[in-house]
Design a protein around this motif. Structure first.
Motif: not given
Length: 531
Positions: A439-444, A467-474, A493-499
């Motif tokens: 999901g590079a374009i959203l991540s960037g 917080l938006a990153a956590a939701v999108l990553t989930y 899930p690890t990235l969701v927690v990290a964000y």
């Protein structure tokens, strides 16, 4: 003195010739690549390629470029300006490869029928079109709350990794043609050199490439690889073909809906963000176009093309500042649409595929990539430069992963078969590329926005984007290869927690008056002189 509304914009200017040839050759490259994928990868019958798909695609592009020329005309008339440049548009290049290799090819291979693959591709575009039309109504809000450095930074990542790199490699693989053509273009479009009688630099470069390629092929010098037999066989595809409805094929493809939705939804969101980025890019260059109308138009013309048999989606292109800097205004867009319509309806694409060496056109694509990458830094505050670099990184990861996957597939293996530990031992952090590049374009965009707000010490806004990153990553829309919720804990899930932790930290920082330093660090830290 005339009011702005009484101003009659000029439909064609001398600069439109440069932009028409540059943009037209860009579109031509995509048409040639697309036709090659259909014929040689998907093994699609010629009557489907030249009798159904290309005529529908030609009409879609004609409608798109004509509409954006009209939008530019309306803006020029309303403002009284003479420097308005139409948005470029055409076949979405990333989607061209995705729908071919992820949707159409696997289904065509599994069924042994390329027509089934074509039908699945039509359904993919069908859903993408509605995502674009609906997304157009939320896009203005996203543009309003997202920093320009984030929007243009992630766009620069696309331009460097997926627009500039391949043409650059092609240039240096055939330098006798590629480097000279690059020089011909750069001295004109960057150096201001005018060729005799105002001949467009792009035309000079392509003409040089054709002559050198055919001459060296004739004498067996190995620089060109052009064959007269390919030209002769191309005439078999000549004819006049109008698009006809393909609604029955669209509905036949619905049997593959489960496979299609896995990529249609995230790539629909990709389209949404990319279009916003490109509209932002145009505004940075001085031309404001309504985001909702742009996205809705992309969705509508893509839907029309789909229902007529075209499995490739339309998109506003990256590169508006480049065509504007060449002098492009209104006419170049409509003229490109007419050119594509004629090429597709008359079956001329196959002949061009046999005559023009791709390396002669590659420098034009590299030039556009250079301008877009530069624009991100030139039209944003210098202090935001680190955010732009951060926004680039997911695209570099996605590009590197694409190359690695292609190499391993060609060798008949995969990263999992080789072993991630073995790859890591030789410096290839494959899992890192996979996660960062998903999901590079959203991540960037998200990472760039967080960085900008941290630079500006707007920690509450930075926390909101985290917080938006956590939701999108989930849901797998960031840092994931597919959408879903995994085992209920999210795709990664690890990235969701990290964000989530990042959002809490930034929010807490914004709520306290505790500040470590009252002075901002310099935009470019000074290094201690070497002793």
């Amino acid at each position: 003195m005339k009011a702005a509304s009484d101003h009659t914009p000029v439909l064609w200017t001398p600069g439109d010739w440069n932009a028409f040839f540059g943009f037209g050759t860009n579109i031509l490259v995509n048409l040639l690549v697309l036709t090659g994928l259909l014929q040689f990868v998907l093994k699609m019958p010629s009557d489907i390629v030249f009798g159904r798909i290309l005529p529908a695609l030609g009409l879609m592009m004609f409608l798109s470029t004509s509409y954006y020329a009209w939008l530019a005309y309306s803006l020029a008339k309303r403002t009284g300006r003479s420097d308005v440049c139409a948005l470029p548009s055409g076949i979405s290049v990333p989607h061209m490869f995705v729908v071919t290799f992820v949707i159409m090819l696997p289904i065509a291979s599994a069924t042994g029928d390329p027509i089934k693959g074509w039908e699945a591709g039509l359904v993919w575009v069908f859903f993408q079109s509605f995502i674009l039309m609906l997304g157009g109504f939320i896009a203005p809000f996203i543009r309003k709350v997202t920093p320009r450095a984030a929007l243009l930074g992630t766009l620069a990542g696309v331009s460097i990794a997926f627009i500039s790199m391949r043409p650059a490699l092609e240039i240096f693989m055939t330098p006798a043609i590629g480097l000279v053509c690059l020089a011909i273009i750069l001295v004109s479009w960057l150096g201001g050199v005018r060729y005799p009688r105002g001949i467009p630099a792009g035309l000079v470069a392509v003409a040089f490439g054709i002559v050198i390629s055919w001459l060296t092929s004739a004498f067996g010098l190995g620089i060109g690889d052009m064959k007269l037999s390919n030209v002769v066989s191309a005439f078999a595809n000549f004819g006049f073909s109008l698009p006809v409805p393909a609604v029955d094929h669209v509905f036949s493809g619905f049997q593959y809906l489960g496979i299609i939705l896995v990529t249609a939804i995230p790539f629909g969101i990709y389209d949404l963000v990319e279009a916003m980025d490109n509209v932002e890019s145009a505004e940075a260059a001085g031309d404001h176009f309504p985001t909702t109308r742009v996205l809705t138009a992309d969705g509508v013309v893509s839907l029309i093309g789909c229902l007529l048999g075209n499995p490739f989606i339309n998109a506003v292109y990256i590169g508006h500042p480049g065509w504007k800097s060449m002098g492009g205004r209104i006419g170049y867009s409509a003229a490109t649409g007419v050119m594509v319509l004629l090429l597709c309806w008359l079956g001329i694409v196959s002949l061009l595929l046999a005559i023009i060496p791709i390396v002669a056109i590659s420098p034009i694509l590299l030039y556009i990539g250079m301008l877009i990458g530069a624009q991100a830094f030139q039209t944003t505050p210098a202090t935001h430069a680190p955010a732009i670099v951060l926004a680039l990184t997911p695209h570099l990861a996605a590009w590197a992963k694409t190359l690695i996957d292609g190499t391993l597939t060609a060798a008949g293996t995969s990263a999992s078969q080789v072993g991630l530990d073995k790859l890591s031992n030789v410096g290839v952090l494959y899992h890192g590329l996979e996660v960062l590049g998903g999901g590079a374009i959203l991540s960037g965009l998200i990472l760039g926005a967080i960085c900008v707000f941290i630079i500006e010490r707007q920690f509450a806004q930075a926390a909101a984007f985290a917080l938006a990153a956590a939701v999108l990553t989930y849901f797998g829309l960031m840092h994931g290869e597919s959408i879903g919720v995994g085992n209920g804990l999210g795709v990664t899930p690890t990235l969701v927690v990290a964000y989530g932790l990042m959002a809490l930290f930034l929010f807490a920082l914004g709520r306290t008056s505790f500040v470590l330093s009252t002075e901002r660090p310099p935009a470019t830290p000074e290094l201690e002189p070497a002793e």
